[in-house]
Design an enzyme around this catalytic site. Structure first.
Site, PDB file in Angstrom:
ATOM      1  CG  ASN A  31      85.735  49.392  54.037  1.00  0.00           C
ATOM      2  OD1 ASN A  31      85.278  49.491  52.909  1.00  0.00           O
ATOM      3  ND2 ASN A  31      86.438  50.357  54.610  1.00  0.00           N
ATOM      4  CE1 TYR A  38      91.179  46.094  61.379  1.00  0.00           C
ATOM      5  CE2 TYR A  38      88.823  45.775  61.687  1.00  0.00           C
ATOM      6  CZ  TYR A  38      89.959  46.546  61.841  1.00  0.00           C
ATOM      7  OH  TYR A  38      89.871  47.764  62.449  1.00  0.00           O
ATOM      8  CB  VAL A  49      82.436  43.475  58.998  1.00  0.00           C
ATOM      9  CG1 VAL A  49      81.888  44.607  58.169  1.00  0.00           C
ATOM     10  CG2 VAL A  49      82.276  42.168  58.265  1.00  0.00           C
ATOM     11  CB  CYS A  50      86.218  47.771  59.819  1.00  0.00           C
ATOM     12  SG  CYS A  50      86.557  49.432  60.355  1.00  0.00           S
ATOM     13  CB  ILE A  51      80.602  49.042  58.321  1.00  0.00           C
ATOM     14  CG1 ILE A  51      79.863  47.885  58.958  1.00  0.00           C
ATOM     15  CG2 ILE A  51      81.116  48.689  56.964  1.00  0.00           C
ATOM     16  CD1 ILE A  51      78.651  47.464  58.160  1.00  0.00           C
TER      17      ILE A  51
END
Lengths: 167, 574
Positions: A81, A83, A88-90
């Site tokens: 999660n 990149y 951060v991809c949440i």
């Protein structure tokens, strides 16, 4: 009179300093600019990131808390999660309106109720339990699913790197 | 490291330029032939162009130093990101105007790019005003100067493009004209933002209308941009070809405009709802609860609103949130899709935790008094008395909210069938006349959903039901007493009938025997005479004594008969 965003950030900073959650340190990089923070997150115990101390940068928009901040790890990370550039991809970091991946319910998105502390705690739990359904780093997601040993090895290498231990 | 490379590249280009000029002068010895030589020689021109580019970059750095000082990291990132798009689009634009491709043309495009980047930086810088706790006078001076310079340059170029197009017909100046017109709107936008931020910074209290102004400005600017782009595309199609390079910015302009429009419409609706429908929270209520506004994390003393979901926020915080999203920040209840609470109850009590806007499920309204059972209905009969159903329907119809939540609305009227099956076991074999029992209201699934008033109503309704039941039970008791009395009467009647039969037999025996033993008969008659006055007395106690009295009456009859017989016997004996 400075903006409400600044006052809220100051309030959150105060709160985080007085009552720091375990394993998390966060604060503005310099007192002149409250809209760029640095955070240190320790890897949750019992996971492959255990023992690591991961630095990250938080950039707040001028209309915070109406819009979410952006978070980016400044160290090397290998996680489904996150990149490859550390972003951060949440879901709680995504604004309520748009849905870049098309899978999140709006209940998980950003709202002014969220805070820096909640974001960082979510990131800690994300480190412990990656969501391989929404791969920001597809390689990491695939490895997490199919070759956990290799994944753990890479994670351990990153942990040692953040601690400055030669691998 | 990077700085070193920049310096070395600059020095190299300067060195090459000197070499080129030196070479030309060495070969031609005079100024004019040297110039001609350089312009004729492609390698020399390449060096000169590179030198020009380096000079432009140096100029840009100088201007940046003057207007911005040190660039922040995010500003630099934005600049690089946007530059790439702009450069790609410029290259696309070259393809449209490949006929009049010339160094001058390239220079003009470079100038546009150059000015554009300053617009972006100015925008970022003005946005930064909102984030910085203290703004120096230098900052104000720089921003103002930059805005004035950029505005004047834009105006000049728009005017020049217009003049050129009018006098010389459509040319590449069209593109520049539009580019600068767009940039002019950007400058205006930045200026308005700057004014708003400055006013905000100099105010002592929070300026809640600023966000509204920003929203409307965004709308107006978006509209102007969309109009400009559409106009541009139409003109370009008319004179040249489809301007592909303008599509990306046009798409973004349209999207932004659409978003601004929707934002304005929805936020207006939400804010109107907030102002008119949602109740203010009075200070007392604020002080006795956790009164931190979750949006700004500051205490609420005044000017707070309660949403239909019962969450409380600062009015100003809510307003700015509603300008983006029309949901409750805490529970994400969609404000626009939720009917507002009724104005008749402006102060919803605290216990009303959920949405009061949801149907006011009043299981037993006042009109349920009519539903207090008609006499002689038989509530124990398994199927519902026919009068209940229409009543329930009435109740539902009278409560407009009731249809919305079928689960909660009919609670009082339809008790679970198990109640009836239970009753069936005790069902008496014959109808009882009495007050039927209204079926007990099933409690709604979630009592916390219900307001105090509704609770009170429910309470009253159940109280009425219990009272009816009590009345009913009292009637049953009375009837039972009566029937017991009657049974006793029957029993005693049956007894006396037996007794009478026995007595008549014994009477007959005595008459037959009286012929033999008269004194005995006399004694018997006297004894019966003694008993008759006793039994003739009206018994003060009730029915249980009825038996003896009735038997005594029959005894006196028998006595009369006996007396008459005795008299006959006496006469016969004389």
């Amino acid at each position: 009179m400075s903006g409400s965003a600044l006052r809220r950030l100051m309030a959150e900073y105060k709160q985080l300093t007085l009552n720091p959650p375990e394993g998390i340190i966060a604060g503005p990089i310099n007192e002149e600019n409250f809209f760029e923070w640095e955070a240190l997150i320790t890897g949750p115990d019992g996971t492959c990131f255990e023992g690591g101390v991961f630095p990250a940068k938080l950039v707040f928009p001028s209309d915070y808390p109406l819009s979410p901040p952006k978070m980016q790890f400044t160290c090397e990370m290998f996680h489904p999660n996150i990149y490859t550039d550390g972003k951060v991809c949440i879901s709680i970091l995504h604004a309520a309106g748009d849905d870049p991946m098309g899978y999140e319910s709006s209940a998980e998105r950003w709202s002014p109720v969220q805070s820096v502390e909640k974001i960082l705690l979510s990131v800690v739990s994300m480190l412990a339990e990656p969501n391989d359904e929404s791969g920001a780093n597809v390689d990491a997601a695939k490895m997490w699913r199919e070759n956990r040993e290799e994944f753990n090895k890479i994670a351990q290498r990153i942990v040692r790197k953040t601690l400055g231990i030669p691998t | 490291m990077i700085k070193m490379r920049h310096i070395s590249v600059t020095l190299l280009s300067v060195f090459l330029t000197f070499v080129v000029i030196g070479n030309a002068y060495y070969q031609k010895q005079q100024f004019y032939p040297s110039v001609v030589y350089i312009t004729k020689s492609n390698p020399s021109m390449a060096v000169i162009y590179i030198q020009a580019l380096v000079l432009v970059i140096l100029l840009g750095k100088l201007m940046r130093k003057i207007f911005f000082g040190q660039l922040r990291a995010t500003e630099f990132e934005h600049l690089v990101e946007r530059s790439w798009y702009a450069i790609t689009e410029t290259c696309l634009a070259f393809t449209v105007f490949k006929d009049d491709f010339s160094p001058k043309f390239v220079a003009l495009f470079t100038l546009v790019l150059f000015l554009k980047s300053f617009h972006w930086l100015a925008e970022d810088r003005v946005d930064f005003m909102e984030r910085s706790p203290n703004i120096s006078y230098l900052f104000h001076f720089r921003v103002l100067l930059l805005l004035v310079v950029l505005g004047l340059l834009d105006l000049h170029f728009v005017a020049a493009a217009y003049q050129s197009t009018v006098t010389k017909g459509a040319s590449v100046q069209l593109v520049f004209g539009f580019e600068y017109a767009i940039l002019l709107t950007v400058v205006f936008n930045i200026a308005v933002k700057y004014v708003l931020h400055t006013v905000d910074l100099n105010r002592e209290i929070f300026w809640e209308n600023k966000a509204v102004f920003l929203l409307y400005m965004e709308l107006v600017m978006g509209f102007i941009k969309v109009v400009l782009y559409v106009f541009f595309v139409v003109i370009m199609i008319r004179f040249y070809t489809l301007p592909l390079f303008a599509f990306r910015p046009m798409y973004y302009a349209m999207r932004n405009f659409k978003k601004a429009l929707i934002d304005v419409i929805l936020s207006r609706r939400a804010i109107r709802n907030m102002n008119t429908l949602y109740p203010d929270v009075n200070p007392e209520e604020l002080t006795d609860a956790d009164n931190v506004c979750i949006i700004c994390r500051e205490e609420m003393q005044t000017a707070s609103k309660r949403l239909p979901c019962n969450h409380i926020f600062h009015t100003s915080c809510l307003r700015s949130w509603f300008q983006r999203h029309q949901t409750c920040p805490t529970c994400r209840l969609n404000i626009l899709r939720t009917p507002a609470p009724q104005q008749t109850q402006p102060m919803q009590p605290r216990m009303n935790q959920n949405r009061p806007a949801e149907p006011r499920a009043q299981p037993m309204g006042p009109q349920d008094n009519a539903f207090i059972p008609p006499p002689f209905a038989f509530p124990w009969i398994p199927q519902q008395p026919p009068n209940v159903q229409p009543n329930a329907a009435d109740a539902a119809a009278n409560q407009p909210g009731a249809q919305q939540e079928p689960a909660a609305a009919p609670t009082g009227e339809q008790p679970p069938p198990t109640d009836f099956s239970n009753f069936q076991f005790f069902c008496p074999p014959f109808p009882f006349f009495g007050m039927p029992i209204p079926p007990p209201p099933t409690p709604p699934s979630d009592l916390s959903n219900i307001s105090e008033e509704e609770l009170r109503k429910m309470e009253q309704a159940s109280k009425e039901g219990i009272e009816a039941r009590l009345r009913c039970l009292r009637n049953i008791q009375l009837l039972l007493d009566a029937s017991v009395a009657m049974m006793q009467q029957y029993v005693s009647a049956a007894n006396t009938a037996e007794l009478a039969a026995n007595a008549s037999q014994s009477g007959a025996a005595s008459t037959s025997s009286s012929n033999v033993r008269q004194p005995g008969a006399e004694g018997a008659s006297t004894s019966s005479k003694e008993s008759s006055p006793l039994s003739a007395e009206p018994s003060p106690s009730s029915q249980p004594q009825a038996g003896p009295s009735s038997s005594s009456s029959s005894l006196s009859e028998q006595e009369d008969i006996r007396k008459r017989r005795l008299q006959k016997f006496d006469q016969a004996a004389k």
